[in-house]
Design a protein around this motif. Structure first.
Motif, PDB file in Angstrom:
ATOM      1  N   GLY A 115       3.132   3.345  -4.757  1.00 29.23           N
ATOM      2  CA  GLY A 115       3.122   4.160  -5.979  1.00 29.23           C
ATOM      3  C   GLY A 115       2.497   3.494  -7.187  1.00 29.23           C
ATOM      4  O   GLY A 115       2.538   4.049  -8.291  1.00 29.23           O
ATOM      5  N   LYS A 116       1.853   2.335  -7.012  1.00 29.44           N
ATOM      6  CA  LYS A 116       1.299   1.591  -8.151  1.00 29.44           C
ATOM      7  C   LYS A 116       0.223   2.395  -8.894  1.00 29.44           C
ATOM      8  O   LYS A 116       0.262   2.521 -10.113  1.00 29.44           O
ATOM      9  N   SER A 117      -0.758   2.911  -8.146  1.00 25.84           N
ATOM     10  CA  SER A 117      -1.852   3.648  -8.807  1.00 25.84           C
ATOM     11  C   SER A 117      -1.327   4.937  -9.425  1.00 25.84           C
ATOM     12  O   SER A 117      -1.810   5.373 -10.472  1.00 25.84           O
ATOM     13  N   THR A 118      -0.346   5.547  -8.785  1.00 31.03           N
ATOM     14  CA  THR A 118       0.250   6.763  -9.344  1.00 31.03           C
ATOM     15  C   THR A 118       0.894   6.440 -10.691  1.00 31.03           C
ATOM     16  O   THR A 118       0.703   7.161 -11.677  1.00 31.03           O
TER      17      THR A 118
ATOM     18  N   ASN B  26       0.858  -1.204   0.000  1.00 26.22           N
ATOM     19  CA  ASN B  26       0.000   0.000   0.000  1.00 26.22           C
ATOM     20  C   ASN B  26       0.884   1.240   0.000  1.00 26.22           C
ATOM     21  O   ASN B  26       1.862   1.318   0.747  1.00 26.22           O
ATOM     22  N   GLY B  27       0.554   2.180  -0.856  1.00 28.00           N
ATOM     23  CA  GLY B  27       1.277   3.450  -0.864  1.00 28.00           C
ATOM     24  C   GLY B  27       2.616   3.416  -1.591  1.00 28.00           C
ATOM     25  O   GLY B  27       3.336   4.418  -1.600  1.00 28.00           O
TER      26      GLY B  27
ATOM     27  N   GLN C  17      -8.913   1.349  -9.526  1.00 23.66           N
ATOM     28  CA  GLN C  17      -9.012   0.533  -8.320  1.00 23.66           C
ATOM     29  C   GLN C  17     -10.441   0.537  -7.762  1.00 23.66           C
ATOM     30  O   GLN C  17     -10.929  -0.484  -7.306  1.00 23.66           O
TER      31      GLN C  17
HETATM   32  N1  LIG Z   1      -4.556  12.198  -4.583  1.00 23.72           N
HETATM   33  C1  LIG Z   1      -3.483  12.144  -3.784  1.00 23.72           C
HETATM   34  N2  LIG Z   1      -3.041  13.262  -3.123  1.00 23.72           N
HETATM   35  C2  LIG Z   1      -1.952  13.220  -2.329  1.00 23.72           C
HETATM   36  N3  LIG Z   1      -1.202  12.103  -2.133  1.00 23.72           N
HETATM   37  C3  LIG Z   1      -1.597  10.985  -2.751  1.00 23.72           C
HETATM   38  C4  LIG Z   1      -2.748  10.932  -3.604  1.00 23.72           C
HETATM   39  N4  LIG Z   1      -2.886   9.666  -4.082  1.00 23.72           N
HETATM   40  C5  LIG Z   1      -1.860   8.966  -3.562  1.00 23.72           C
HETATM   41  N5  LIG Z   1      -1.087   9.743  -2.769  1.00 23.72           N
HETATM   42  C6  LIG Z   1       0.135   9.321  -2.047  1.00 23.72           C
HETATM   43  O1  LIG Z   1       1.066   8.842  -3.001  1.00 23.72           O
HETATM   44  C7  LIG Z   1       1.720   7.650  -2.522  1.00 23.72           C
HETATM   45  C8  LIG Z   1       1.504   6.532  -3.529  1.00 23.72           C
HETATM   46  O2  LIG Z   1       0.117   6.236  -3.564  1.00 23.72           O
HETATM   47  P1  LIG Z   1      -0.534   5.211  -4.586  1.00 23.72           P
HETATM   48  O3  LIG Z   1      -1.988   5.397  -4.533  1.00 23.72           O
HETATM   49  O4  LIG Z   1       0.145   5.361  -5.900  1.00 23.72           O
HETATM   50  O5  LIG Z   1      -0.090   3.831  -3.924  1.00 23.72           O
HETATM   51  P2  LIG Z   1      -0.540   2.333  -4.295  1.00 23.72           P
HETATM   52  O6  LIG Z   1       0.700   1.539  -4.460  1.00 23.72           O
HETATM   53  O7  LIG Z   1      -1.500   2.355  -5.411  1.00 23.72           O
HETATM   54  O8  LIG Z   1      -1.248   1.872  -2.939  1.00 23.72           O
HETATM   55  P3  LIG Z   1      -2.524   0.878  -2.702  1.00 23.72           P
HETATM   56  O9  LIG Z   1      -1.990  -0.522  -2.700  1.00 23.72           O
HETATM   57  O10 LIG Z   1      -2.987   1.279  -1.342  1.00 23.72           O
HETATM   58  O11 LIG Z   1      -3.535   1.133  -3.754  1.00 23.72           O
HETATM   59  C9  LIG Z   1       1.151   7.382  -1.151  1.00 23.72           C
HETATM   60  O12 LIG Z   1       2.053   7.889  -0.207  1.00 23.72           O
HETATM   61  C10 LIG Z   1      -0.146   8.168  -1.121  1.00 23.72           C
HETATM   62  O13 LIG Z   1      -0.439   8.610   0.170  1.00 23.72           O
END
Ligand SMILES: Nc1ncnc2c1ncn2[C@@H]1O[C@H](COP(=O)(O)OP(=O)(O)OP(=O)(O)O)[C@@H](O)[C@H]1O
Ligand SMILES: [Mg+2]
Length: 276
Positions: A48-51, A45-46, A92
């Motif tokens: 950076g995958k969704s980013t 979690n967190g 997601q």
């Molecule tokens: N809209 C946003 N505004 C500010 N910070 C964000 C936003 N979306 C994500 N983040 C931050 O960016 C970082 C990466 O988040 P991301 O959503 O890419 O993670 P992830 O790997 O997809 O996690 P998960 O498994 O929970 O979906 C995290 O620290 C998160 O808190």
């Protein structure tokens, strides 16, 4: 190597409203994805995958760095229509992606936007609805569907557009385990039909058969290669916060007790190793 369909060049990204002092969501990520590849993108979690997924269709833009889809930069707004036709995204949270008042209209929505003729739209709705198990739901209001039914609806809507690249962000998070397996088989089918797949998950069981695994940790790529290489480095796997597949954990527990077996990724492999 032929021109990649997706390229990230030394990409970093910081969310504009992130509190001061928070590290960037992605730091200096470089990645090439060839046409027809299947890439599993994993991380806690967190991480950076969704980013990373959002960068691939120009929803957000890297700074610094460059994201290219089929050679076109996401930084140029004139490219975005083309890029979004090329890259189909399944987000997601299905609620964020359902727009219409019936399942059928929802699948039709993107097709209408693309200017597909009505009889072809009908044909594609019927075909994809059948394929993704929502044919019985076409007249239903998406709002009242279960989470898994919503995920199937969204996937049907995206696949109906026949994108060349499919980015799936934890698309099975709301599916029961049988539907999860069926769903993975459907994705494999799309892949065999020629689509490029970026499959985001933190369920390792789902991706042991993927040809390529990219692991993210704190916004950086820490592994890029075959899943077997990743799971044969227990310290690396542990540092990403991911739980290895059950077969890997059993192999490691056996090894700790002095039973050295060839490393197994699946239960089938494990049984074979034990019986040999
Ligand atoms: N809209 C946003 N505004 C500010 N910070 C964000 C936003 N979306 C994500 N983040 C931050 O960016 C970082 C990466 O988040 P991301 O959503 O890419 O993670 P992830 O790997 O997809 O996690 P998960 O498994 O929970 O979906 C995290 O620290 C998160 O808190
Ligand atoms: Mg995410």
């Amino acid at each position: 190597m032929p021109k990649p369909i997706v390229t990230l060049n030394e990409v970093s990204y910081r969310y504009p409203h992130a509190p001061g002092g928070t590290p960037p969501a992605l730091s200096n990520v470089s990645l090439d994805i060839a046409r027809g590849e299947f890439v599993a993108l994993v991380g806690a979690n967190g991480s950076g995958k969704s980013t990373l997924a959002r960068l691939l269709n120009g929803l957000i833009r890297p700074a610094p760095g460059e994201a290219l889809v089929d050679g076109k930069s996401t930084a140029d707004p004139a490219n975005l229509d083309r890029i979004r036709e090329t890259v189909g995204m399944v987000f997601q949270n299905p609620d964020s992606q359902i727009v219409a008042t019936t399942v059928g209209d929802d699948i039709a929505f993107g097709l209408e936007n693309m200017g597909i003729p009505p009889d072809e739209i009908e044909r594609r709705i019927e075909e994809t609805a059948r394929r993704f198990g929502v044919a019985e739901l076409l007249g239903r209001e998406p709002h009242w569907l279960s989470g898994g039914q919503k995920q199937r609806t969204v996937l049907a809507g995206v696949v109906a557009l026949r994108p060349r690249v499919l980015v799936l962000d934890e698309p099975t998070s709301m599916l029961d385990s049988r539907s999860q397996r069926e769903f993975r088989e459907l994705i494999d089918e799309l892949w065999r039909d020629g689509a490029t797949i970026v499959y985001i998950t933190h369920l390792m069981e789902e991706i042991v058969t993927a040809p390529r695994l990219v692991a993210l940790q704190d916004g950086a790529i820490v592994y890029d290669g075959a899943p077997r290489g990743f799971f044969s480095q227990p310290e690396l796997t542990a540092s990403t916060g991911l739980t290895p597949p059950l077969a890997v954990r059993i192999s490691q527990a056996l090894a700790a007790r002095g039973h050295r077996l060839p490393p197994a990724l699946s239960l089938t492999e494990l049984v074979e190793a034990v019986c040999a």
